[in-house]
Each structure stands twice: as C-alpha cells, then as structure tokens.
Scaffold this motif. Sequence first.
Motif, short mmCIF file in Angstrom:
data_model
loop_
_atom_site.label_atom_id
_atom_site.label_comp_id
_atom_site.label_asym_id
_atom_site.label_seq_id
_atom_site.Cartn_x
_atom_site.Cartn_y
_atom_site.Cartn_z
N VAL A 101 0.83 -1.21 0.00
CA VAL A 101 0.00 0.00 0.00
C VAL A 101 0.86 1.25 0.00
N SER A 102 1.95 1.22 0.81
CA SER A 102 2.80 2.41 0.92
C SER A 102 3.55 2.68 -0.38
N CYS A 103 3.73 1.65 -1.25
CA CYS A 103 4.45 1.82 -2.51
C CYS A 103 3.57 2.38 -3.62
N GLU A 104 2.24 2.35 -3.41
CA GLU A 104 1.37 2.89 -4.43
C GLU A 104 1.55 4.40 -4.50
N ARG A 105 1.69 4.93 -5.73
CA ARG A 105 1.93 6.36 -5.90
C ARG A 105 0.68 7.04 -6.44
N GLU A 106 0.56 8.29 -6.04
CA GLU A 106 -0.52 9.10 -6.60
C GLU A 106 -0.25 9.32 -8.09
N PRO A 107 -1.27 9.27 -8.92
CA PRO A 107 -1.05 9.53 -10.35
C PRO A 107 -0.59 10.97 -10.56
N MET A 108 0.14 11.16 -11.63
CA MET A 108 0.62 12.51 -11.94
C MET A 108 -0.55 13.45 -12.19
N ALA A 109 -0.39 14.68 -11.75
CA ALA A 109 -1.37 15.73 -12.00
C ALA A 109 -0.60 17.03 -12.21
N VAL A 110 -1.19 17.96 -12.94
CA VAL A 110 -0.51 19.22 -13.23
C VAL A 110 -1.50 20.37 -13.13
N GLU A 111 -1.03 21.47 -12.57
CA GLU A 111 -1.82 22.70 -12.51
C GLU A 111 -0.99 23.81 -13.16
N ALA A 112 -1.59 24.52 -14.09
CA ALA A 112 -0.87 25.56 -14.83
C ALA A 112 -1.24 26.94 -14.29
N ASN A 113 -0.23 27.72 -13.96
CA ASN A 113 -0.43 29.12 -13.58
C ASN A 113 -0.03 29.98 -14.77
N VAL A 114 -1.03 30.66 -15.37
CA VAL A 114 -0.84 31.36 -16.63
C VAL A 114 -0.85 32.86 -16.42
N THR A 115 0.11 33.53 -17.05
CA THR A 115 0.15 35.00 -17.07
C THR A 115 -0.10 35.46 -18.50
N PRO A 116 -1.20 36.19 -18.77
CA PRO A 116 -1.49 36.62 -20.14
C PRO A 116 -0.57 37.76 -20.57
N LEU A 117 -0.64 38.12 -21.84
CA LEU A 117 0.16 39.22 -22.37
C LEU A 117 -0.27 40.54 -21.75
N SER A 118 0.69 41.42 -21.52
CA SER A 118 0.35 42.76 -21.02
C SER A 118 -0.23 43.62 -22.14
N ASP A 119 0.24 43.42 -23.38
CA ASP A 119 -0.38 43.99 -24.57
C ASP A 119 0.03 43.13 -25.74
N TYR A 120 -0.53 43.41 -26.92
CA TYR A 120 -0.37 42.50 -28.05
C TYR A 120 1.01 42.57 -28.71
N GLN A 121 1.85 43.52 -28.29
CA GLN A 121 3.19 43.60 -28.85
C GLN A 121 4.25 42.99 -27.95
#
Length: 264
Positions: free
Chosen positions: A18-38
């Motif tokens: 039981v102790s050897c069982e691992r949690e499946p991989m998961a990912v959370e993305a922290n996104v920063t959008p563009l400040s302007d289009y250039q």
Amino acid sequence: MRLSLKSLILSALTIAMVSCEREPMAVEANVTPLSDYQSNDGMVALNITGGKAPYTVAWSNDSVGPEVSQLSVGEYIATITDALGNTITDTVFITGPQCPVCIDRDARSYQTAIFGEQTWMVEDLQISTDKDGFAVQSFTAADSLGGGTVYSWIAAMDSSTESMAQGICPDGWHIPSVDEWKILLDTVAPKGTPLSTVITTLSVGFVGFYNGDFQNAGNSVSFWTSTKSHNNAMKIYINKNLEKPIIYHENVNTAISVRCVKDK
C-alpha cells in the motif's frame, strides 16, 4: 489474541504494498497573459504532483522545463514525463489583454486588440446601416473570395470629409486618419519586420477591391483612412508580393475595406 507469524508477515507485506502505491501525476498551470499584443510576455508555470520525481517537461514550441516565458497569444501543449516513464499532457492557452468591446449598430461584435496606446478592430467592418438606420451602400465578396465587405470612401465616411470622422464605425470609434495608421504600422512592424507579421497580427484577409466587380482578390487588400487627398482619399495597401504596406491614394468611389480605431 495473538497473531501468527504468517499473519504478521502478510500484514507487513500488505502495508508495504500500500505504501508503494503512488498518486497519479497531475498538473496545474499558472498562466500570465500578455500585457499587450506587442509584448509577447506571456508566461506559464506548471505545478506537477504525483508520479515519481524528477519530471521532464517538453513543450510544443520546443521549450523545456516547467516554466516558460516570452510567449505570444496561442495554444501550447506540455508533455510531462516522470522518472518511471509515465507521461501526461496539458494544454495551456495564452490570451491577450482584456480589450474593449466593439459592437456595431447591427449588433455584430468585433475582435479588438491593443497596440501601444491605440485600440483597433482586428476584423473588417461589416455594417449594413448608418446611424440614422438607412442602408449603407456596400459590396460583399463571395465566400470563395474571402467574404469581406467593402465600401466607397463616401459611404465609409457617412458623407463626412473630416479627418477622424466616426463615419459608419460604432459609437466611440472612428475611421482612422493616415497618421493613426502610420502609428499602428510603426508599432506592429518596425523597420525590417516581415510582411507576414503584419498579416498575422492584424488578421488581414485579401478581399481585393470592388470597382464594378471584385478585383485582385486573394492577393491584395486596401483599407480606407479618413484623410482626404485632393479629389481622392488616402488608403493603406497590402499586397502579398510587396515587402511592406504602402500608403497611397485611391478614388473615393472605389470600394475597399474598413477598420475602425477607438476614440481616445
């Protein structure tokens, strides 16, 4: 009640498994959008859990690592692999800044973009009625020619001859002057920038022009300015075979495309 040695061993093995069982991989993305289009300053930082570290991250734009920067607007796919070879993917969308809403009198909305201190429509105007509710003379190309709508200068300006007149643009927007177009092009495509950048950034379609029928569709597009030039008016001309947009004059009766810029 005492457990037998066999029971103790089985219990220990069960606990170990039981102790050897691992949690499946998961990912959370922290996104920063563009400040302007250039700026192309979008960023993503991934928080990866589960599986077995260390992790390797490969991105669809050939970047590597859990953090990537200097991103433009678009879709990016991260492929994450843990130390055991298990793999998951995550799709991240980088967006631009929150841009003003632009809705015309026909209740049609348009995409807009911020370029420096200007805000522009990045779609061609397709209005069919003027501010008084009367039909605007226009010509719409067949879908095979791009489906764009074009107007004579007189129609686009709603019979005004004043520079930066509202014309047939939505309230709070106007037909850009030649100087406003120059500022936009200097911002989007400083000297040496390939024409493809202008085409992509401004979402340019090549509807050609209308003079009795549509001509040069698929190769060129012209946009009216509100700047008069003797009996003609100034326009922005973009041709796939040229290196950069050209500022030129056009007969006011020729029908070409219209973009609007937001009032300051």
